[in-house]
Design a protein around this motif. Structure first.
Motif, PDB file in Angstrom:
ATOM      1  N   VAL A  18       0.698  -0.930  -0.010  1.00 19.63           N
ATOM      2  CA  VAL A  18      -0.098   0.322   0.139  1.00 19.63           C
ATOM      3  C   VAL A  18       0.659   1.003  -0.223  1.00 19.63           C
ATOM      4  O   VAL A  18       0.274   2.509  -0.708  1.00 19.63           O
ATOM      5  N   THR A  19       2.050   0.925   0.779  1.00 20.00           N
ATOM      6  CA  THR A  19       2.727   2.160   0.800  1.00 20.00           C
ATOM      7  C   THR A  19       3.567   2.624   0.007  1.00 20.00           C
ATOM      8  O   THR A  19       4.083   3.871  -0.689  1.00 20.00           O
ATOM      9  N   LYS A  30       6.312  15.452  -6.517  1.00 20.43           N
ATOM     10  CA  LYS A  30       7.359  15.337  -6.215  1.00 20.43           C
ATOM     11  C   LYS A  30       7.847  14.544  -6.066  1.00 20.43           C
ATOM     12  O   LYS A  30       7.660  14.133  -5.089  1.00 20.43           O
ATOM     13  N   LYS A  31       9.291  14.816  -6.591  1.00 20.70           N
ATOM     14  CA  LYS A  31       9.869  13.307  -6.867  1.00 20.70           C
ATOM     15  C   LYS A  31      11.019  13.350  -5.911  1.00 20.70           C
ATOM     16  O   LYS A  31      11.560  12.273  -5.111  1.00 20.70           O
ATOM     17  N   ILE A  32      11.104  14.749  -5.094  1.00 20.12           N
ATOM     18  CA  ILE A  32      12.246  14.435  -3.540  1.00 20.12           C
ATOM     19  C   ILE A  32      11.434  13.369  -2.606  1.00 20.12           C
ATOM     20  O   ILE A  32      12.017  13.263  -1.652  1.00 20.12           O
ATOM     21  N   TYR A  33      10.159  13.731  -2.597  1.00 24.47           N
ATOM     22  CA  TYR A  33       8.880  12.867  -0.960  1.00 24.47           C
ATOM     23  C   TYR A  33       9.472  11.563  -2.286  1.00 24.47           C
ATOM     24  O   TYR A  33       9.235  10.286  -0.513  1.00 24.47           O
ATOM     25  N   PHE A  34       9.995  11.482  -3.158  1.00 29.35           N
ATOM     26  CA  PHE A  34       8.797  10.159  -3.457  1.00 29.35           C
ATOM     27  C   PHE A  34      10.507   9.576  -2.779  1.00 29.35           C
ATOM     28  O   PHE A  34      10.288   8.261  -2.470  1.00 29.35           O
ATOM     29  N   ILE A  35      11.649  10.103  -3.270  1.00 29.25           N
ATOM     30  CA  ILE A  35      12.929   9.678  -2.910  1.00 29.25           C
ATOM     31  C   ILE A  35      12.922   8.946  -1.522  1.00 29.25           C
ATOM     32  O   ILE A  35      13.077   7.886  -0.739  1.00 29.25           O
ATOM     33  N   ALA A  36      12.170  10.048  -0.769  1.00 28.75           N
ATOM     34  CA  ALA A  36      12.246   9.671   1.062  1.00 28.75           C
ATOM     35  C   ALA A  36      11.185   8.970   1.537  1.00 28.75           C
ATOM     36  O   ALA A  36      11.524   7.456   1.887  1.00 28.75           O
ATOM     37  N   SER A  37      10.450   9.021   0.884  1.00 28.71           N
ATOM     38  CA  SER A  37       9.752   7.763   0.947  1.00 28.71           C
ATOM     39  C   SER A  37       9.941   6.317   0.517  1.00 28.71           C
ATOM     40  O   SER A  37       9.811   5.624   1.293  1.00 28.71           O
ATOM     41  N   GLU A  38      10.454   6.270  -0.716  1.00 24.47           N
ATOM     42  CA  GLU A  38      10.821   5.275  -1.170  1.00 24.47           C
ATOM     43  C   GLU A  38      12.516   4.366  -0.165  1.00 24.47           C
ATOM     44  O   GLU A  38      12.028   3.345   0.727  1.00 24.47           O
ATOM     45  N   ALA A  39      13.071   5.347   1.073  1.00 26.33           N
ATOM     46  CA  ALA A  39      14.188   5.103   1.889  1.00 26.33           C
ATOM     47  C   ALA A  39      12.937   4.913   3.204  1.00 26.33           C
ATOM     48  O   ALA A  39      13.783   3.811   3.875  1.00 26.33           O
ATOM     49  N   LEU A  40      12.412   5.606   3.237  1.00 21.10           N
ATOM     50  CA  LEU A  40      11.451   5.181   4.326  1.00 21.10           C
ATOM     51  C   LEU A  40      10.895   3.339   4.025  1.00 21.10           C
ATOM     52  O   LEU A  40      10.576   3.324   5.172  1.00 21.10           O
ATOM     53  N   LEU A  45      10.894  -2.030   5.670  1.00 25.72           N
ATOM     54  CA  LEU A  45      11.142  -3.436   5.837  1.00 25.72           C
ATOM     55  C   LEU A  45      12.556  -4.376   6.119  1.00 25.72           C
ATOM     56  O   LEU A  45      12.349  -5.107   7.163  1.00 25.72           O
ATOM     57  N   VAL A  46      13.733  -2.819   6.462  1.00 26.04           N
ATOM     58  CA  VAL A  46      14.855  -4.233   7.758  1.00 26.04           C
ATOM     59  C   VAL A  46      14.740  -4.143   9.062  1.00 26.04           C
ATOM     60  O   VAL A  46      14.714  -5.096   9.514  1.00 26.04           O
ATOM     61  N   ILE A  47      13.430  -3.096   9.629  1.00 24.46           N
ATOM     62  CA  ILE A  47      13.020  -3.106  10.703  1.00 24.46           C
ATOM     63  C   ILE A  47      12.326  -5.004  10.889  1.00 24.46           C
ATOM     64  O   ILE A  47      11.849  -4.975  12.528  1.00 24.46           O
ATOM     65  N   ALA A  48      11.199  -4.201  10.495  1.00 30.77           N
ATOM     66  CA  ALA A  48      10.519  -6.292  10.032  1.00 30.77           C
ATOM     67  C   ALA A  48      10.815  -7.210   9.876  1.00 30.77           C
ATOM     68  O   ALA A  48      10.712  -7.697  10.312  1.00 30.77           O
ATOM     69  N   THR A  49      12.124  -7.193   9.037  1.00 31.51           N
ATOM     70  CA  THR A  49      13.133  -8.485   8.834  1.00 31.51           C
ATOM     71  C   THR A  49      13.508  -8.624  10.364  1.00 31.51           C
ATOM     72  O   THR A  49      13.597  -9.722  10.458  1.00 31.51           O
TER      73      THR A  49
END
Length: 433
Positions: A18-19, A30-40, A45-49
């Protein structure tokens, strides 16, 4: 039902999907927000793992531990993970496994000890199942009942023919009773119960008292007989001496018509002699010698008894029948004592037959038994328990020492024996030599 691990993976996958969809709409404006969202999303995913490794995997290990407990495998333990909450759970689990292993070892040792105790117990033990059928018997119980485990296990007490089970059926739980099912052997029966997995089960203890009872009984009647014999002899001896002197003193009776007094004195002397013989019979029971066993021909001994008793049997039209092997049978026994025992048995058989009948003497060389079977009136149930008891007799003028003498002779030889009515006009005295 869906497992927790599957739920967790499904939840994380849907959340991040969904994210990602939402970030696509951000990408167009806004591509800059997209890059920040992808990093988040990547960080999420790392935290979930990591959370999966820290929470779900330890739970998986604990599930494996539960399966081990189900399989009664108490050797499976887990290492700590370094996470405080999970390590507490693992520590509790490992402690529980240690306690279960120690308790199982203790119970196995106790169970092994109990089994050995039951197996080697000098008391017969019968354990019943929940339906009151026989589940287990120890060797002593099998010896007392004279049967194999296969002949008894699984059967209800009501279905078994052994005389002891009749007494066991009528015995209330928690009570004890002394019985003599065959008139010879004495047993103490006790019925109790124990709890097995929440249900009550019964067990029976059978204690053989025959040797103790016989020893105590012999000690008592021995003292009584010796006391009676002492008093009777002390009285009869002097009295007979006086009367004999009176009878042989001719001067006392010269020129006098005292024949009636003389006859009365003779009757008194005869009665005293009979009383003395009566007491001597009792004394012989007490003074019975130990058997001097020698190699004897059993066929010859039985033939001698038949010849000796044939006249007494013929007077009542009783036929004495032989059923002996053609070849001689040699046994180790005291000939005089054994002959006396057989004579008493045959004499009892003759007296049990009113008139006209048969008495059969048989020898089974394979089973090593001698049987004397008569067609007399048989043995009543009320008399079975007292057949071999001293001074007990079913005869009007019986002294009650005949079968007691037989019992002492056969026991001194170490032989087993029984006396029972097995059918209409068929009473059998069996001796196993």
């Amino acid at each position: 039902m869906m497992k927790l691990r599957t739920k967790y993976i499904l939840f994380v996958a849907i959340l991040h999907l969904v994210t990602l969809v939402l970030t696509w709409f951000i990408f167009t404006e806004k591509k800059i927000y997209f890059i920040a969202s992808e990093a988040l999303i990547i960080v999420s995913l790392v935290i979930a793992t990591q959370l999966y490794s820290q929470l779900i995997k330890p739970l998986k290990y604990l599930m494996q531990g539960i399966e081990a407990i189900k399989d009664r495998d108490f050797n499976v333990k887990f290492l700590t993970t370094g996470k405080h909450e999970v390590d507490q759970l693992i520590t509790v689990y490992n402690q529980m496994i240690d306690e279960l292993r120690v308790e199982r070892t203790r119970q196995e040792q106790q169970h092994f000890f109990l089994e050995k105790l039951i197996y080697t117990s000098p008391t017969g033990i019968i354990i019943l199942n929940h339906d009151h059928g026989i589940e287990h018997l120890n060797p002593k119980a099998l010896e007392i009942l004279g049967a194999d485990a296969a002949q008894l296990q699984g059967f209800l007490i009501d279905q078994l023919p052994q005389p002891l089970f009749k007494n066991i059926r009528n015995l209330p739980v928690g009570e004890a009773r002394v019985v003599k099912p065959d008139g010879m052997s004495t047993f103490k029966l006790q019925k109790a119960h124990f709890i097995d997995r929440g249900f009550s089960r019964q067990f029976i203890m059978i204690e053989e008292l025959t040797a103790e009872i016989l020893a105590a009984e012999k000690n008592v009647y021995g003292k009584v007989i010796r006391m009676m014999a002492h008093e009777v002899n002390n009285t009869i001896g002097p009295v007979n001496s006086i009367m004999q002197s009176a009878l042989i003193t001719h001067q006392l009776w010269a020129n006098h018509q005292f024949n009636s007094i003389k006859d009365a004195l003779q009757v008194a002397v005869d009665r005293n002699q009979n009383l003395n013989l009566f007491m001597r019979n009792f004394a012989e029971l007490v003074k019975l010698p130990l058997p001097n066993k020698q190699r004897i021909n059993l066929n010859t001994l039985l033939s001698n008894v038949v010849n000796l008793m044939s006249l007494q049997a013929g007077a009542k039209n009783i036929e004495l029948i032989f059923n002996l092997p053609a070849q001689p049978i040699y046994i180790m026994a005291d000939e005089q004592l054994l002959e006396q025992a057989i004579i008493n048995i045959v004499k009892n058989s003759i007296e049990a037959i009113d008139e006209i009948g048969t008495i059969e003497l048989s020898v089974n060389e394979v089973e090593k038994t001698v049987t004397i079977t008569d067609t007399g009136s048989g043995i009543f149930d009320d008399d079975v328990a007292n057949l071999f008891s001293p001074f007990y007799s079913t005869k009007k003028d019986g002294q009650g020492i005949g079968l007691t003498l037989v019992r002492e002779i056969l026991l001194s030889h170490g032989w087993q024996f029984s006396l029972k009515t097995v059918g209409f006009r068929q009473t059998v005295f069996s001796i196993s030599y």
